[in-house]
Write a protein that holds these residues in place. Structure first.
Motif, mmCIF file in Angstrom:
data_model
loop_
_atom_site.group_PDB
_atom_site.id
_atom_site.type_symbol
_atom_site.label_atom_id
_atom_site.label_comp_id
_atom_site.label_asym_id
_atom_site.label_seq_id
_atom_site.Cartn_x
_atom_site.Cartn_y
_atom_site.Cartn_z
ATOM 1 N N ASP A 1 0.816 -1.216 0.000
ATOM 2 C CA ASP A 1 0.000 0.000 0.000
ATOM 3 C C ASP A 1 0.846 1.261 0.000
ATOM 4 O O ASP A 1 0.421 2.304 -0.521
ATOM 5 N N GLN A 2 2.037 1.193 0.588
ATOM 6 C CA GLN A 2 2.906 2.360 0.667
ATOM 7 C C GLN A 2 3.763 2.548 -0.583
ATOM 8 O O GLN A 2 4.431 3.566 -0.740
ATOM 9 N N ALA A 3 3.732 1.557 -1.477
ATOM 10 C CA ALA A 3 4.560 1.620 -2.676
ATOM 11 C C ALA A 3 3.942 2.520 -3.740
ATOM 12 O O ALA A 3 2.723 2.743 -3.771
ATOM 13 N N SER A 4 4.763 3.034 -4.626
ATOM 14 C CA SER A 4 4.286 3.829 -5.760
ATOM 15 C C SER A 4 3.604 2.904 -6.759
ATOM 16 O O SER A 4 3.789 1.681 -6.720
ATOM 17 N N PRO A 5 2.803 3.448 -7.693
ATOM 18 C CA PRO A 5 2.170 2.604 -8.717
ATOM 19 C C PRO A 5 3.173 1.751 -9.492
ATOM 20 O O PRO A 5 2.904 0.575 -9.783
ATOM 21 N N ALA A 6 4.337 2.311 -9.811
ATOM 22 C CA ALA A 6 5.357 1.546 -10.527
ATOM 23 C C ALA A 6 5.890 0.404 -9.674
ATOM 24 O O ALA A 6 6.111 -0.718 -10.163
ATOM 25 N N GLN B 1 4.250 -1.040 -7.191
ATOM 26 C CA GLN B 1 3.187 -2.016 -7.031
ATOM 27 C C GLN B 1 3.115 -2.961 -8.231
ATOM 28 O O GLN B 1 2.880 -4.171 -8.082
ATOM 29 N N LYS B 2 3.335 -2.420 -9.418
ATOM 30 C CA LYS B 2 3.352 -3.239 -10.629
ATOM 31 C C LYS B 2 4.470 -4.282 -10.543
ATOM 32 O O LYS B 2 4.284 -5.458 -10.898
ATOM 33 N N TYR B 3 5.632 -3.834 -10.069
ATOM 34 C CA TYR B 3 6.767 -4.750 -9.902
ATOM 35 C C TYR B 3 6.468 -5.792 -8.825
ATOM 36 O O TYR B 3 6.751 -6.987 -8.998
ATOM 37 N N PHE B 4 5.892 -5.352 -7.705
ATOM 38 C CA PHE B 4 5.541 -6.272 -6.630
ATOM 39 C C PHE B 4 4.615 -7.373 -7.129
ATOM 40 O O PHE B 4 4.797 -8.562 -6.811
ATOM 41 N N LYS B 5 3.591 -6.990 -7.904
ATOM 42 C CA LYS B 5 2.639 -7.972 -8.411
ATOM 43 C C LYS B 5 3.326 -9.005 -9.301
ATOM 44 O O LYS B 5 2.998 -10.192 -9.262
#
Length: 338
Positions: free
Chosen positions: A112-117, A119-123
């Motif tokens: 939740d604290q990550a940037s959109p970019a 979050q994309k990498y996390f997924k």
């Protein structure tokens, strides 16, 4: 020093259907007189390495955490492939500090604290929140949350397991607590305790000679006195010890709780370095691919309920020529189901 009985011929039983997980089941507090010999395959800290588990049949397989190195989805798939190759009708696992995506509150907070970019990498690398857990459960591997879980086994035995993935803080990982703050391990009525980390003073010595185990966990184990306490985390402390408990009402510490004279080292990396007998036994078991020990009625060292605990550090990933350490194949007696 007494040596454990070697297990008899390999047991090659067919795979059995999934067992009944009865987390809310309330059994009798008195131990039935009838018991069943039950075999456990115990391993930990495989870290998604190219390790292949032995084909020996076990009634229950236990993985004590650090299935992965970086908690990626690909690593979880590797861990699943390893456990799918284990010949056991029930496979129980807990998370370790490296399996941080299984620590749902922690991973959700980071996501939740990550940037959109980010979050994309996390997924892509780690999956959505809860995805790694779903992969395990879809593969028939039961991931145990902290607490006590009850099972009826296919061999007719009843099994109670207390599980906890939590360890003192070391790095930026999951399931961690400040060592000075401690952690409550509420162990009640468990035959087997699965934790990722060791208790203070038992198979927890690092290469530097430090005791890395948890004092709170030691106190809980000394109070509960389960038949087996299995863990990993401190790879170089691989081994097993039949811990004899003293009869004492004072506050739990190693010196006041453990009867060292009556305790038995089954084997360990450290112990084998100072004992030709233990080294010979370790070499023989390395050829087999597992370390077998039995503690049932009629064995040299049967576990005495409430007086002894078989402590096992089952860390698989080693160093140098000890690239893979041995999993443990253990026979104990469990009460029959009513």
């Amino acid at each position: 020093m007494a040596s454990p009985r070697q297990l008899s011929k390999p047991i090659n039983k067919p795979a059995l259907p999934a067992l009944h997980h009865l987390s809310s089941w309330q059994g009798s507090s008195s131990l039935p007189s009838a018991v069943m010999e039950t075999r456990f395959l115990i391993l930990s800290d495989t870290h998604a390495t190219a390790y292949t588990a032995p084909q020996q049949y076990a009634d229950v397989a236990l993985h004590c955490g650090d299935l992965t190195e970086k908690s990626t989805l690909d690593e979880f798939r590797s861990a699943i492939q390893l456990l799918e190759g284990v010949s056991a009708p029930i496979k129980l696992a807990i998370g370790g500090n490296h399996d941080f995506t299984l620590d749902t509150p922690l991973y959700k907070q980071r996501f939740d604290q990550a940037s959109p970019a980010q979050q994309k990498y996390f997924k892509k690398e780690y999956g959505d929140v809860g995805e790694a857990r779903r992969l395990l459960e879809t593969a028939g591997i039961t991931l145990l949350d902290e607490g006590t879980h009850h099972f009826r086994l296919q061999n007719g035995a009843s099994l109670s397991v207390y599980a906890s993935p939590h360890t003192p803080i070391f790095g930026y990982w999951g399931f961690q607590y400040p060592r000075e703050q401690g952690h409550e391990f509420d162990i009640t009525g468990a035959d087997v305790v699965m934790t990722h980390g060791p208790p203070r003073g038992i198979l927890d010595e690092t290469y530097r000679g430090n005791e890395a185990g948890c004092t709170n966990l030691f106190g809980a184990i000394a109070q509960a006195r389960p038949k087996i306490h299995c863990f990993g985390h401190i790879h170089e402390a691989w081994g097993a010890k039949l811990v004899a408990w003293q009869d004492t009402n004072v506050e739990s510490s190693y010196s006041t709780s453990v009867d060292e004279k009556k305790s038995v080292i089954i084997n360990s990396l450290k112990g084998s370095q100072g004992s030709e007998e233990l080294m010979d036994e370790l070499k023989a078991h390395q050829h087999e691919g597992y370390y077998a020990t039995s503690h049932c009625t009629g064995d040299p060292n049967p576990i005495q309920q409430g007086k002894q605990t078989l402590a096992i550090n089952a860390s698989i990933k080693g160093r140098g020529r000890h690239r893979f350490q041995l999993p443990w194949l253990v026979d104990i007696e469990l009460p029959k189901t009513d």
